[in-house]
Design a protein around this motif. Structure first.
Motif, PDB file in Angstrom:
ATOM      1  N   VAL A 152      35.869  25.686  38.969  1.00 15.53           N
ATOM      2  CA  VAL A 152      37.263  25.871  39.361  1.00 15.53           C
ATOM      3  C   VAL A 152      37.871  24.480  39.539  1.00 15.53           C
ATOM      4  O   VAL A 152      37.379  23.675  40.334  1.00 15.53           O
ATOM      5  CB  VAL A 152      37.365  26.677  40.680  1.00 15.53           C
TER       6      VAL A 152
ATOM      7  N   GLN B 102      44.361  28.259  42.323  1.00 15.55           N
ATOM      8  CA  GLN B 102      42.975  27.796  42.237  1.00 15.55           C
ATOM      9  C   GLN B 102      42.110  28.512  43.269  1.00 15.55           C
ATOM     10  O   GLN B 102      40.955  28.845  42.992  1.00 15.55           O
ATOM     11  CB  GLN B 102      42.911  26.284  42.447  1.00 15.55           C
TER      12      GLN B 102
ATOM     13  N   GLN C 230      41.117  31.745  41.854  1.00 14.19           N
ATOM     14  CA  GLN C 230      40.035  31.580  40.879  1.00 14.19           C
ATOM     15  C   GLN C 230      38.699  31.398  41.590  1.00 14.19           C
ATOM     16  O   GLN C 230      37.683  31.953  41.167  1.00 14.19           O
ATOM     17  CB  GLN C 230      40.302  30.374  39.985  1.00 14.19           C
TER      18      GLN C 230
END
Length: 61
Positions: free
Chosen positions: A5, A42, A45
């Protein structure tokens, strides 16, 4: 399986957080010696990667 990530550090350099499964356990590796700064996207994710890794780890036990 390995998930990476993208994130940044405290001075906005590009870094990544890595998630993988080892011997039925989830391993989370941050940027070496750094702080990981994640945007909301993010973070989503990372959450998805952790969920997938947890499912995989559960099957390997």
């Amino acid at each position: 399986m390995v998930w990476r990530v993208q994130c940044g550090d405290l001075i906005s350099r590009e870094r990544c957080v890595t998630v993988y499964v080892d011997d039925g356990e989830v391993v989370l590796v941050g940027p070496p010696g750094e702080t990981a700064r994640l945007s909301v996207g993010q973070l989503g994710q990372l959450r998805a990667a952790l969920n997938e890794a947890a499912e995989l780890a559960g099957r390997r036990r």
